[in-house]
Design a protein around this motif. Structure first.
Motif, PDB file in Angstrom:
ATOM      1  N   CYS A   1      -3.307  14.997 -11.720  1.00 30.55           N
ATOM      2  CA  CYS A   1      -4.617  15.078 -12.378  1.00 30.55           C
ATOM      3  C   CYS A   1      -5.749  14.510 -11.516  1.00 30.55           C
ATOM      4  CB  CYS A   1      -4.597  14.337 -13.709  1.00 30.55           C
ATOM      5  SG  CYS A   1      -3.497  15.096 -14.929  1.00 30.55           S
ATOM      6  N   HIS A   2      -5.475  13.449 -10.765  1.00 30.60           N
ATOM      7  CA  HIS A   2      -6.509  12.749  -9.997  1.00 30.60           C
ATOM      8  C   HIS A   2      -6.395  13.044  -8.504  1.00 30.60           C
ATOM      9  CE1 HIS A   2      -7.750  10.046 -13.288  1.00 30.60           C
ATOM     10  NE2 HIS A   2      -6.487  10.124 -13.668  1.00 30.60           N
ATOM     11  N   SER A   3      -7.533  13.177  -7.856  1.00 30.44           N
ATOM     12  CA  SER A   3      -7.531  13.227  -6.398  1.00 30.44           C
ATOM     13  C   SER A   3      -7.170  11.834  -5.899  1.00 30.44           C
ATOM     14  CB  SER A   3      -8.911  13.621  -5.862  1.00 30.44           C
ATOM     15  OG  SER A   3      -8.929  13.470  -4.450  1.00 30.44           O
ATOM     16  N   ILE A   4      -6.184  11.765  -5.028  1.00 38.18           N
ATOM     17  CA  ILE A   4      -5.778  10.482  -4.462  1.00 38.18           C
ATOM     18  C   ILE A   4      -6.088  10.431  -2.970  1.00 38.18           C
ATOM     19  CG2 ILE A   4      -4.039  10.090  -6.243  1.00 38.18           C
ATOM     20  CD1 ILE A   4      -1.914  10.868  -4.116  1.00 38.18           C
TER      21      ILE A   4
ATOM     22  N   SER B   1     -10.554  16.317  -8.040  1.00 41.79           N
ATOM     23  CA  SER B   1      -9.327  16.093  -8.796  1.00 41.79           C
ATOM     24  C   SER B   1      -8.808  17.421  -9.326  1.00 41.79           C
ATOM     25  CB  SER B   1      -9.583  15.135  -9.957  1.00 41.79           C
ATOM     26  OG  SER B   1      -9.905  13.852  -9.490  1.00 41.79           O
ATOM     27  N   PRO B   2      -7.487  17.616  -9.369  1.00 43.04           N
ATOM     28  CA  PRO B   2      -6.924  18.855  -9.906  1.00 43.04           C
ATOM     29  C   PRO B   2      -7.263  19.087 -11.376  1.00 43.04           C
ATOM     30  CG  PRO B   2      -5.239  17.625  -8.720  1.00 43.04           C
ATOM     31  CD  PRO B   2      -6.455  16.747  -8.807  1.00 43.04           C
ATOM     32  N   TYR B   3      -7.435  18.007 -12.139  1.00 45.33           N
ATOM     33  CA  TYR B   3      -7.753  18.114 -13.551  1.00 45.33           C
ATOM     34  C   TYR B   3      -9.236  17.827 -13.721  1.00 45.33           C
ATOM     35  CZ  TYR B   3      -7.199  17.609 -18.601  1.00 45.33           C
ATOM     36  OH  TYR B   3      -7.286  17.769 -19.960  1.00 45.33           O
ATOM     37  N   GLU B   4      -9.968  18.806 -14.223  1.00 43.68           N
ATOM     38  CA  GLU B   4     -11.409  18.645 -14.392  1.00 43.68           C
ATOM     39  C   GLU B   4     -11.725  17.422 -15.253  1.00 43.68           C
ATOM     40  OE1 GLU B   4     -15.199  21.069 -16.215  1.00 43.68           O
ATOM     41  OE2 GLU B   4     -13.404  22.184 -15.687  1.00 43.68           O
TER      42      GLU B   4
ATOM     43  N   ILE C   1       0.840  -1.201   0.000  1.00 43.10           N
ATOM     44  CA  ILE C   1       0.000   0.000   0.000  1.00 43.10           C
ATOM     45  C   ILE C   1       0.872   1.248   0.000  1.00 43.10           C
ATOM     46  CG2 ILE C   1      -1.720   1.321   1.306  1.00 43.10           C
ATOM     47  CD1 ILE C   1      -2.879  -1.415   2.198  1.00 43.10           C
ATOM     48  N   ALA C   2       1.944   1.226   0.783  1.00 39.98           N
ATOM     49  CA  ALA C   2       2.865   2.370   0.819  1.00 39.98           C
ATOM     50  C   ALA C   2       3.564   2.550  -0.522  1.00 39.98           C
ATOM     51  CB  ALA C   2       3.887   2.198   1.932  1.00 39.98           C
ATOM     52  N   VAL C   3       3.970   1.445  -1.141  1.00 40.82           N
ATOM     53  CA  VAL C   3       4.600   1.518  -2.465  1.00 40.82           C
ATOM     54  C   VAL C   3       3.603   2.082  -3.465  1.00 40.82           C
ATOM     55  CG1 VAL C   3       5.582   0.166  -4.356  1.00 40.82           C
ATOM     56  CG2 VAL C   3       6.204  -0.374  -1.995  1.00 40.82           C
ATOM     57  N   GLY C   4       2.371   1.583  -3.431  1.00 44.38           N
ATOM     58  CA  GLY C   4       1.334   2.077  -4.332  1.00 44.38           C
ATOM     59  C   GLY C   4       1.075   3.557  -4.126  1.00 44.38           C
ATOM     60  N   ARG C   5       1.081   3.985  -2.884  1.00 44.69           N
ATOM     61  CA  ARG C   5       0.854   5.401  -2.570  1.00 44.69           C
ATOM     62  C   ARG C   5       1.934   6.273  -3.207  1.00 44.69           C
ATOM     63  NH1 ARG C   5      -3.117   8.986  -0.767  1.00 44.69           N
ATOM     64  NH2 ARG C   5      -1.996  10.840  -0.167  1.00 44.69           N
ATOM     65  N   VAL C   6       3.182   5.851  -3.088  1.00 47.60           N
ATOM     66  CA  VAL C   6       4.278   6.613  -3.688  1.00 47.60           C
ATOM     67  C   VAL C   6       4.110   6.672  -5.209  1.00 47.60           C
ATOM     68  CG1 VAL C   6       6.774   6.626  -4.130  1.00 47.60           C
ATOM     69  CG2 VAL C   6       5.919   6.168  -1.824  1.00 47.60           C
ATOM     70  N   LEU C   7       3.729   5.559  -5.800  1.00 44.08           N
ATOM     71  CA  LEU C   7       3.553   5.529  -7.257  1.00 44.08           C
ATOM     72  C   LEU C   7       2.411   6.429  -7.712  1.00 44.08           C
ATOM     73  CD1 LEU C   7       4.141   1.726  -7.828  1.00 44.08           C
ATOM     74  CD2 LEU C   7       5.593   3.586  -8.671  1.00 44.08           C
ATOM     75  N   ILE C   8       1.262   6.386  -7.024  1.00 46.75           N
ATOM     76  CA  ILE C   8       0.156   7.232  -7.478  1.00 46.75           C
ATOM     77  C   ILE C   8       0.418   8.702  -7.161  1.00 46.75           C
ATOM     78  CG2 ILE C   8      -1.536   5.366  -7.475  1.00 46.75           C
ATOM     79  CD1 ILE C   8      -2.797   6.629  -4.973  1.00 46.75           C
ATOM     80  N   GLU C   9       1.156   8.979  -6.093  1.00 49.83           N
ATOM     81  CA  GLU C   9       1.536  10.373  -5.834  1.00 49.83           C
ATOM     82  C   GLU C   9       2.438  10.877  -6.959  1.00 49.83           C
ATOM     83  OE1 GLU C   9       3.330  10.348  -1.936  1.00 49.83           O
ATOM     84  OE2 GLU C   9       1.403  10.643  -0.945  1.00 49.83           O
ATOM     85  N   THR C  10       3.358  10.030  -7.390  1.00 47.50           N
ATOM     86  CA  THR C  10       4.326  10.411  -8.416  1.00 47.50           C
ATOM     87  C   THR C  10       3.689  10.569  -9.790  1.00 47.50           C
ATOM     88  OG1 THR C  10       6.071   9.250  -7.210  1.00 47.50           O
ATOM     89  CG2 THR C  10       6.495   9.737  -9.531  1.00 47.50           C
ATOM     90  N   TYR C  11       2.867   9.607 -10.183  1.00 43.37           N
ATOM     91  CA  TYR C  11       2.377   9.564 -11.560  1.00 43.37           C
ATOM     92  C   TYR C  11       0.953  10.080 -11.760  1.00 43.37           C
ATOM     93  CZ  TYR C  11       6.453   6.687 -12.441  1.00 43.37           C
ATOM     94  OH  TYR C  11       7.732   6.229 -12.566  1.00 43.37           O
ATOM     95  N   CYS C  12       0.158  10.128 -10.713  1.00 45.00           N
ATOM     96  CA  CYS C  12      -1.277  10.346 -10.917  1.00 45.00           C
ATOM     97  C   CYS C  12      -1.849  11.583 -10.228  1.00 45.00           C
ATOM     98  CB  CYS C  12      -2.061   9.118 -10.440  1.00 45.00           C
ATOM     99  SG  CYS C  12      -1.419   7.552 -11.059  1.00 45.00           S
ATOM    100  N   SER C  13      -1.226  12.023  -9.152  1.00 43.80           N
ATOM    101  CA  SER C  13      -1.837  13.066  -8.326  1.00 43.80           C
ATOM    102  C   SER C  13      -1.896  14.434  -8.997  1.00 43.80           C
ATOM    103  CB  SER C  13      -1.111  13.179  -6.986  1.00 43.80           C
ATOM    104  OG  SER C  13       0.227  13.623  -7.182  1.00 43.80           O
TER     105      SER C  13
END
Length: 109
Positions: free
Chosen positions: A39-42, A48-51, A25-37
């Motif tokens: 545009c997407h609310s995590i 989400s920052p991107y409409e 879960i911690a690894v996944g959190r780092v990945l979604i923070e890095t690649y997804c946040s």
């Protein structure tokens, strides 16, 4: 080629602390923070920052999260023209989906 090496080293340096914890879960959190946040609310609340980008806490309403894991490995492509294509290794995809499932539980969905 050099850009890919630099990006790989950078990604490993971001993920290394979570990997040391051996917590998917911690690894996944780092990945979604890095690649997804960007545009997407995590988070469990907030837009989400991107409409138009769905908050990750609601992805289970659109997708079977277990299927999403396979898509993350094979190369996830969205119908949205602004979303880049992502491809993760199987352990990263598993970690991302574990984080998404945990986010869904915490958000009470």
């Amino acid at each position: 080629m050099i850009i890919r090496i630099v990006l790989a080293v950078l990604c490993l340096s971001l993920v290394a602390p979570a990997l040391a914890e051996d917590d998917p879960i911690a690894v996944g959190r780092v990945l979604i923070e890095t690649y997804c946040s960007g545009c997407h609310s995590i988070e469990t609340i907030g837009e989400s920052p991107y409409e138009g980008a769905p908050p990750f806490r609601s992805l289970h309403d659109r997708y079977d999260l277990d299927w999403l894991e396979e898509g993350l490995v094979e190369g996830l492509v969205s119908g949205h023209p602004d979303m880049p294509e992502f491809e993760f290794d199987p352990l990263q995809a598993e970690a991302i989906v574990s984080c998404l499932k945990a986010l869904t539980l915490v958000a009470g969905k």
